[in-house]
Design a protein around this motif. Structure first.
Motif, PDB file in Angstrom:
ATOM      1  N   GLU A 536       6.269  -7.847  23.816  1.00  0.00           N
ATOM      2  CA  GLU A 536       6.570  -8.939  24.746  1.00  0.00           C
ATOM      3  C   GLU A 536       6.941 -10.231  24.028  1.00  0.00           C
ATOM      4  N   THR A 537       6.195 -10.594  23.006  1.00  0.00           N
ATOM      5  CA  THR A 537       6.426 -11.882  22.353  1.00  0.00           C
ATOM      6  C   THR A 537       7.152 -11.684  21.021  1.00  0.00           C
ATOM      7  N   ARG A 538       7.698 -12.790  20.524  1.00  0.00           N
ATOM      8  CA  ARG A 538       8.367 -12.748  19.228  1.00  0.00           C
ATOM      9  C   ARG A 538       7.383 -12.364  18.124  1.00  0.00           C
ATOM     10  N   GLU A 539       6.142 -12.849  18.249  1.00  0.00           N
ATOM     11  CA  GLU A 539       5.124 -12.516  17.246  1.00  0.00           C
ATOM     12  C   GLU A 539       4.857 -11.011  17.222  1.00  0.00           C
ATOM     13  N   GLU A 540       4.802 -10.396  18.412  1.00  0.00           N
ATOM     14  CA  GLU A 540       4.588  -8.951  18.486  1.00  0.00           C
ATOM     15  C   GLU A 540       5.758  -8.191  17.862  1.00  0.00           C
ATOM     16  N   GLN A 541       6.980  -8.694  18.078  1.00  0.00           N
ATOM     17  CA  GLN A 541       8.156  -8.059  17.502  1.00  0.00           C
ATOM     18  C   GLN A 541       8.097  -8.086  15.975  1.00  0.00           C
ATOM     19  N   GLU A 542       7.776  -9.278  15.451  1.00  0.00           N
ATOM     20  CA  GLU A 542       7.743  -9.421  13.990  1.00  0.00           C
ATOM     21  C   GLU A 542       6.625  -8.569  13.387  1.00  0.00           C
ATOM     22  N   ARG A 543       5.500  -8.509  14.068  1.00  0.00           N
ATOM     23  CA  ARG A 543       4.379  -7.699  13.579  1.00  0.00           C
ATOM     24  C   ARG A 543       4.765  -6.219  13.572  1.00  0.00           C
ATOM     25  N   ALA A 544       5.413  -5.749  14.679  1.00  0.00           N
ATOM     26  CA  ALA A 544       5.815  -4.346  14.774  1.00  0.00           C
ATOM     27  C   ALA A 544       6.834  -4.008  13.693  1.00  0.00           C
ATOM     28  N   PHE A 545       7.775  -4.931  13.448  1.00  0.00           N
ATOM     29  CA  PHE A 545       8.794  -4.681  12.440  1.00  0.00           C
ATOM     30  C   PHE A 545       8.173  -4.578  11.047  1.00  0.00           C
ATOM     31  N   SER A 546       7.307  -5.516  10.713  1.00  0.00           N
ATOM     32  CA  SER A 546       6.695  -5.486   9.386  1.00  0.00           C
ATOM     33  C   SER A 546       5.798  -4.265   9.222  1.00  0.00           C
ATOM     34  N   ASP A 547       5.073  -3.900  10.277  1.00  0.00           N
ATOM     35  CA  ASP A 547       4.224  -2.699  10.222  1.00  0.00           C
ATOM     36  C   ASP A 547       5.067  -1.459   9.957  1.00  0.00           C
ATOM     37  N   ALA A 548       6.188  -1.341  10.696  1.00  0.00           N
ATOM     38  CA  ALA A 548       7.047  -0.163  10.548  1.00  0.00           C
ATOM     39  C   ALA A 548       7.666  -0.108   9.149  1.00  0.00           C
ATOM     40  N   LEU A 549       8.160  -1.246   8.689  1.00  0.00           N
ATOM     41  CA  LEU A 549       8.796  -1.282   7.372  1.00  0.00           C
ATOM     42  C   LEU A 549       7.801  -0.909   6.270  1.00  0.00           C
ATOM     43  N   LEU A 550       6.615  -1.490   6.320  1.00  0.00           N
ATOM     44  CA  LEU A 550       5.591  -1.194   5.307  1.00  0.00           C
ATOM     45  C   LEU A 550       5.153   0.266   5.368  1.00  0.00           C
ATOM     46  N   ARG A 551       5.032   0.807   6.587  1.00  0.00           N
ATOM     47  CA  ARG A 551       4.641   2.206   6.736  1.00  0.00           C
ATOM     48  C   ARG A 551       5.704   3.124   6.129  1.00  0.00           C
ATOM     49  N   ILE A 552       6.967   2.807   6.359  1.00  0.00           N
ATOM     50  CA  ILE A 552       8.056   3.620   5.795  1.00  0.00           C
ATOM     51  C   ILE A 552       8.014   3.580   4.275  1.00  0.00           C
ATOM     52  N   LYS A 553       7.819   2.396   3.711  1.00  0.00           N
ATOM     53  CA  LYS A 553       7.751   2.266   2.243  1.00  0.00           C
ATOM     54  C   LYS A 553       6.543   3.018   1.688  1.00  0.00           C
ATOM     55  N   GLN A 554       5.404   2.951   2.396  1.00  0.00           N
ATOM     56  CA  GLN A 554       4.207   3.672   1.948  1.00  0.00           C
ATOM     57  C   GLN A 554       4.443   5.178   1.934  1.00  0.00           C
ATOM     58  N   GLU A 555       5.049   5.696   2.997  1.00  0.00           N
ATOM     59  CA  GLU A 555       5.329   7.140   3.096  1.00  0.00           C
ATOM     60  C   GLU A 555       6.318   7.562   2.002  1.00  0.00           C
ATOM     61  N   SER A 556       7.299   6.705   1.767  1.00  0.00           N
ATOM     62  CA  SER A 556       8.303   7.003   0.748  1.00  0.00           C
ATOM     63  C   SER A 556       7.670   7.061  -0.637  1.00  0.00           C
ATOM     64  N   LEU A 557       6.804   6.090  -0.916  1.00  0.00           N
ATOM     65  CA  LEU A 557       6.134   6.048  -2.224  1.00  0.00           C
ATOM     66  C   LEU A 557       5.201   7.251  -2.390  1.00  0.00           C
ATOM     67  N   ALA A 558       4.491   7.610  -1.326  1.00  0.00           N
ATOM     68  CA  ALA A 558       3.586   8.761  -1.383  1.00  0.00           C
ATOM     69  C   ALA A 558       4.364  10.045  -1.664  1.00  0.00           C
ATOM     70  N   LYS A 559       5.556  10.158  -1.065  1.00  0.00           N
ATOM     71  CA  LYS A 559       6.384  11.350  -1.274  1.00  0.00           C
ATOM     72  C   LYS A 559       6.862  11.423  -2.715  1.00  0.00           C
ATOM     73  N   LYS A 560       7.281  10.283  -3.250  1.00  0.00           N
ATOM     74  CA  LYS A 560       7.744  10.255  -4.640  1.00  0.00           C
ATOM     75  C   LYS A 560       6.594  10.569  -5.599  1.00  0.00           C
ATOM     76  N   ASN A 561       5.421  10.047  -5.317  1.00  0.00           N
ATOM     77  CA  ASN A 561       4.247  10.304  -6.148  1.00  0.00           C
ATOM     78  C   ASN A 561       3.880  11.792  -6.127  1.00  0.00           C
ATOM     79  N   GLU A 562       4.041  12.395  -4.941  1.00  0.00           N
ATOM     80  CA  GLU A 562       3.724  13.816  -4.764  1.00  0.00           C
ATOM     81  C   GLU A 562       4.667  14.694  -5.578  1.00  0.00           C
ATOM     82  N   ASN A 563       5.919  14.264  -5.680  1.00  0.00           N
ATOM     83  CA  ASN A 563       6.935  15.076  -6.369  1.00  0.00           C
ATOM     84  C   ASN A 563       7.189  14.635  -7.820  1.00  0.00           C
ATOM     85  N   TRP A 564       6.369  13.730  -8.323  1.00  0.00           N
ATOM     86  CA  TRP A 564       6.607  13.182  -9.668  1.00  0.00           C
ATOM     87  C   TRP A 564       6.327  14.224 -10.736  1.00  0.00           C
TER      88      TRP A 564
END
Length: 597
Positions: A536-564
């Motif tokens: 609903e609010t701009r703050e919620e949008q920014e929070r959702a975006f940062s959460d999603a971006l960080l989650r994607i980076k975390q999953e990506s790093l975990a995958k690379k670590n798994e296949n290292w």
């Protein structure tokens, strides 16, 4: 060989998805999208959305989605080629001639020849009915009350008593035995060689929706067996995907079809003015029939014989139609056995009243269940209401379930049942779980049968949705993400395509979908562009975006670590640096300003 991507895209762009879908679904504008009742599953509350900016549709109920090609293919049961031809003609685009492979050309030529053989056979049978040898068959038809107009309209004919009549006629026109064998019109054995499948029978030509003869049904004259005989399945005849009389009924002005059992039922009903009658071809109703019906109507009246077999046929058909998104009602013909007998005895006006009084199919199932238990006994009543609860659990729409709870209570209140009692029974049964075979299985795209989505997958889907909905955020996203950060293979493939479109200056999800030919993949890709989260609010949008971006980076790093590879020191240094960057990004998440305006 397929048409070029440029032609496919030109046809798509010239067919606005809102204009096309509006021909099939009543749409109402809400904000930047349009909504209506989904044509692919049964629902009371609109969850089917069409988004002009994406040129895509998506159902939040069953998961159906895609671009204009996917819609036409799914609704009309078309192949991609047929959908392309249909939309090209609609938009006035002339398709270039395609050079088919030798195998494809041979298959098309054989199909055309089989249709030609069937057409000539139908003409031959039609002629035989009017000869002296066909008088008995002609008298049978007129004795059943059929007019000459109906006999001609349905192309009825007769196969003579001689078992090689048709064979000799077609052989004289230079058709090979191999082709004649594949037509389904002949049997072969060592003693007789090739001989007519249909002989001494009234013939009912079976036509597809384009009025092409694809098969035959035959009713024996006399006491021969079997009484009715149908063509076997061939390259041009699939009895589970065709309905007798649909070539005429599809043009009816009625907003429903009448589904009955036999050829004579259909013809006698058409003669009485009920030109929306069709019948299955010597087989129980199938999902293929239901999909075919869905192309032409939202409702079917079931008009099976009033005997036990007819009731069972109706009970089988109801959930199949429901699964296809077709509403159904059941017509009571008693005391008459079938519609032909009813119309002859009581007339068309009385028949029309029976159609108008057709019973809701859900309540029909309930009424049949009431007859299966000793309702004069408490135990019988208890078992009956258990059965009702099982039926009610099949309804995924809460409002619809509540309406039927009230309807059942109103009908069977004399047994002491109340709305609260029955609702408790339904909830109790839901907690225990019901046997899988007693529930209507949802479509593969239904959320109920999809595996539970992980937080990482949800984040990736949200990011892809935001990228195609708000292309302006690409500038921010590109600073932190690359397609390789999307660890789900399909999501990564889609991300790569979006990044490439971004470089070309045109983020276009509908065009992107053209690259996927597998229907399950198309559905999944469509869902990637329609992930939802309530903000609903701009703050919620920014929070959702940062959460999603960080989650994607975390999953990506975990995958690379798994296949290292432990021996790869350079990769180790990259991983260490990537982890440090991710930690820094987490601390500075407030700097990830994003606007969805």
């Amino acid at each position: 060989m397929r048409y070029s991507d440029d032609i496919i895209e030109e046809v798509r762009m010239k067919n606005d998805i809102v204009d096309v879908i509006s021909q099939y679904v009543r749409l109402t504008r809400k904000g930047s999208s349009y909504f209506g009742l989904c044509p692919f599953h049964n629902e009371k509350t609109p969850s089917f959305s069409v988004t002009p900016s994406k040129q895509m549709y998506y159902c939040f109920g069953c998961g159906a989605g895609g671009n204009v090609y996917n819609f036409v293919m799914q609704y009309e049961n078309y192949s991609f080629g047929e959908a392309l031809s249909h939309l090209a003609e609609r938009a006035g685009v002339e398709l270039p001639k395609i050079e088919y492979s030798q195998a494809a050309r041979a298959k098309a030529e054989k199909r055309a020849t089989l249709l030609e053989i069937n057409k000539k056979a139908a003409q031959y049978f039609y002629y035989q009915l009017r000869r002296e040898n066909g008088k008995t068959a002609h008298d049978y038809l007129t004795g059943r009350g059929l007019s000459e107009e109906m006999i001609k309209k349905f192309g009825l004919g007769y196969s003579d008593k001689y078992s090689d009549d048709l064979y000799k006629y077609l052989k004289a026109q230079n058709y090979t035995d191999d082709l004649l064998r594949e037509s389904g019109l002949f049997n072969v054995d060592e003693r007789q060689g090739m001989y007519d499948k249909f002989w001494n029978r009234v013939i009912f030509p079976i036509m597809d929706v384009n009025n092409r003869v694809i098969g035959f049904g035959g009713r024996v004259m006399g006491d021969g067996k079997p009484k009715y005989l149908n063509s076997p399945e061939t390259q041009i005849f699939d009895k589970s995907r065709n309905l007798y009389g649909l070539n005429i009924a599809r043009t009816t002005r009625k907003n429903y079809l009448i589904l009955c059992e036999g050829y004579m039922d259909v013809i006698s009903m058409h003669q009485a003015g009920f030109t929306n009658a069709v019948a299955s071809l010597g087989t129980a109703l199938t999902s293929g029939h239901a999909s075919l019906v869905k192309r032409y109507t939202q409702e079917v009246l079931l008009l099976y014989d009033s005997d036990e077999a007819g009731v069972k046929a109706a009970l089988r058909a109801i959930p199949i139609l429901r699964e296809a998104g077709v509403n159904s009602r059941v017509v009571n013909l008693r005391p008459h056995k079938d519609p032909d007998e009813f119309i002859k005895t009581e007339g068309a006006e009385a028949f029309e009243k029976r159609l108008e009084a057709a019973m809701d199919s859900f309540m029909f199932r309930v009424s049949i269940a009431a007859g299966e238990f000793p309702m004069e006994e408490p135990q019988g009543q208890n078992r009956f209401f258990d059965r009702c609860a099982q039926y009610l659990l099949e309804l995924s729409d809460e409002l619809e379930r509540n309406l039927y709870i009230e309807a059942i209570v109103k009908e069977y209140r004399r047994y002491g049942i109340s709305v609260e009692n029955l609702r408790k029974r339904v909830n109790s049964l839901a907690m225990k779980g019901t046997p899988a075979e007693k529930r209507i299985q949802p479509k593969s795209g239904d959320p109920a049968v999809r595996k539970k989505e992980s937080a990482g997958e949800k984040s990736q889907k949200l990011m892809l949705t935001w990228l195609v909905t708000y292309p302006g955020i690409f500038e921010t996203v590109e600073k932190y993400l690359t397609p390789s950060d999307f660890v789900v293979p399909l999501y990564k493939e889609v991300a790569e395509m979006l990044w490439n479109q971004r470089k070309e200056g045109d983020v276009n999800p509908a065009r992107l979908l053209n690259a996927f030919t597998d229907s399950d993949e198309q559905k999944e890709v469509a869902s990637l562009f329609n992930a939802t989260i309530h903000l609903e609010t701009r703050e919620e949008q920014e929070r959702a975006f940062s959460d999603a971006l960080l989650r994607i980076k975390q999953e990506s790093l975990a995958k690379k670590n798994e296949n290292w590879d432990p021996t790869d020191m350079a990769a180790l240094q990259e991983l260490v640096q990537a982890k440090k960057n991710l930690e820094d990004l987490g601390r500075k998440r407030q700097q990830l300003h994003i606007s969805f305006e």
